[in-house]
Design a protein around this motif. Structure first.
Motif, short mmCIF file in Angstrom:
data_model
loop_
_atom_site.label_atom_id
_atom_site.label_comp_id
_atom_site.label_asym_id
_atom_site.label_seq_id
_atom_site.Cartn_x
_atom_site.Cartn_y
_atom_site.Cartn_z
N GLU A 56 3.50 -12.56 7.19
CA GLU A 56 2.40 -11.62 6.96
C GLU A 56 2.76 -10.70 5.80
O GLU A 56 3.92 -10.37 5.59
N VAL A 57 1.75 -10.30 5.05
CA VAL A 57 1.97 -9.37 3.95
C VAL A 57 0.85 -8.34 3.93
O VAL A 57 -0.32 -8.66 4.16
N LYS A 58 1.22 -7.08 3.68
CA LYS A 58 0.24 -6.01 3.53
C LYS A 58 0.17 -5.65 2.05
O LYS A 58 1.20 -5.45 1.40
N ILE A 59 -1.06 -5.56 1.54
CA ILE A 59 -1.29 -5.42 0.11
C ILE A 59 -2.22 -4.24 -0.14
O ILE A 59 -3.13 -3.98 0.66
N SER A 60 -2.01 -3.56 -1.26
CA SER A 60 -2.94 -2.52 -1.69
C SER A 60 -4.18 -3.17 -2.28
O SER A 60 -4.09 -3.95 -3.23
N LYS A 61 -5.34 -2.85 -1.72
CA LYS A 61 -6.59 -3.39 -2.25
C LYS A 61 -6.75 -3.03 -3.72
O LYS A 61 -7.16 -3.86 -4.54
N GLU A 62 -6.41 -1.80 -4.07
CA GLU A 62 -6.59 -1.33 -5.43
C GLU A 62 -5.76 -2.13 -6.43
O GLU A 62 -6.21 -2.42 -7.55
N LYS A 63 -4.54 -2.53 -6.03
CA LYS A 63 -3.67 -3.30 -6.92
C LYS A 63 -3.99 -4.78 -6.89
O LYS A 63 -3.54 -5.54 -7.76
N LEU A 64 -4.77 -5.18 -5.91
CA LEU A 64 -5.12 -6.58 -5.73
C LEU A 64 -6.21 -7.04 -6.69
O LEU A 64 -6.24 -8.21 -7.11
N ILE A 65 -7.11 -6.14 -7.06
CA ILE A 65 -8.31 -6.51 -7.82
C ILE A 65 -7.98 -7.29 -9.10
O ILE A 65 -8.53 -8.38 -9.32
N PRO A 72 0.82 -1.23 0.00
CA PRO A 72 0.00 0.00 0.00
C PRO A 72 0.84 1.27 0.00
O PRO A 72 1.83 1.38 0.73
N ARG A 73 0.45 2.20 -0.83
CA ARG A 73 1.04 3.53 -0.85
C ARG A 73 0.09 4.50 -0.16
O ARG A 73 -1.02 4.14 0.21
N GLN A 74 0.53 5.72 -0.01
CA GLN A 74 -0.29 6.74 0.64
C GLN A 74 -1.66 6.85 -0.04
O GLN A 74 -1.75 6.97 -1.26
N GLY A 75 -2.71 6.75 0.76
CA GLY A 75 -4.06 6.89 0.24
C GLY A 75 -4.69 5.60 -0.25
O GLY A 75 -5.87 5.59 -0.60
N GLU A 76 -3.92 4.50 -0.30
CA GLU A 76 -4.47 3.22 -0.74
C GLU A 76 -4.95 2.40 0.45
O GLU A 76 -4.45 2.55 1.57
N THR A 77 -5.91 1.53 0.19
CA THR A 77 -6.51 0.71 1.25
C THR A 77 -5.59 -0.45 1.60
O THR A 77 -5.12 -1.17 0.71
#
Length: 235
Positions: A67-76, A51-56
């Motif tokens: 564990e991994v943190k992922i940008s919802k927007e890039k995940l779709i 996730p970058r600034q402003g991403e979910t």
């Protein structure tokens, strides 16, 4: 008849921490095949969709347990590709191993998402004069938790966090503290809002504070079973 179910994680498969418990609820009439949005990605490629600034921020697990943190927007788009892959395997339905919210996907078979099931049960169970407690998997999701559950008609919402992907000893210690806070806040219903939370996590929490405690994986399994059992009964 044996139903073939595709389990789709937003992390990497196999989800050895989740699928065995789901299978225990589904029973012998269900065969599970797995796929993960990040299955084909290297560590460098996974880092690129953090996730970058402003991403979910969404949280999941890699196949080695990290564990991994992922940008919802890039995940779709990654999920869309794996939905097509599971459909090519001839699955009867797909279970999404994430309790987050998602836009509608184009799917040829039923795509069972735990979030609407979880929300529906919470809204059906809690009263306007009661307090809802929510446990998110990351402190970065505290504000998301308040926003996500703000539409529930209850007296108040209290949101805390603990990762289901840290050691059990550390996790249980933090859960004990959350249980104490929820008791002080007079919480009457608890949502452990991540597919990573296990039956053992819920049982431990209830041993510290005995109130109804919901975990998405159980509701997902029951939803799939009810959906296809109805289909079988009508056949």
């Amino acid at each position: 008849m044996v139903y073939r179910i595709g389990m789709l994680t937003i992390g990497q498969s196999p989800r050895t921490d989740v699928v065995p418990e789901i299978s225990s609820v589904l029973g012998e009439e269900f065969e599970v095949v797995e796929a993960g949005a990040l299955d084909d990605l290297s560590d460098e490629e996974i880092a690129a969709i953090s996730p970058r600034q402003g991403e979910t921020v969404y949280v999941s697990r890699l196949r080695d347990g990290r564990e991994v943190k992922i940008s919802k927007e890039k995940l779709i788009p990654l999920l869309e590709n794996k939905i097509k892959f599971l459909e090519s395997l001839g699955v009867d339905a797909i279970g999404l191993l994430c309790s987050g919210t998602f836009p509608p996907f184009k799917v040829k078979v039923p795509l069972v998402r735990p979030e609407p099931i979880l929300r529906g049960l919470v809204e059906a169970s809690i009263s306007a004069n009661q307090v809802l407690g929510v446990i998110m998997p990351s402190s970065l999701q505290i504000s998301m938790g308040y926003e996500k559950w703000s539409s529930v008609l209850c007296e108040k919402i209290v949101v805390e966090s603990v990762s289901p992907y840290i050691s059990e000893e550390k996790r249980f210690k933090i859960l004990s503290g959350i249980a104490s806070k929820f008791r002080r806040e007079n919480v009457k219903l608890v949502v452990m809002d991540c597919i990573g939370f296990s039956m053992r996590d819920a049982a431990f929490f209830k041993s510290k504070y005995s109130v109804p405690t919901l975990i998405p994986r159980v509701l997902l399994a029951l939803g799939i079973k009810a959906l296809l059992a109805n289909d079988k009964n009508m056949g």
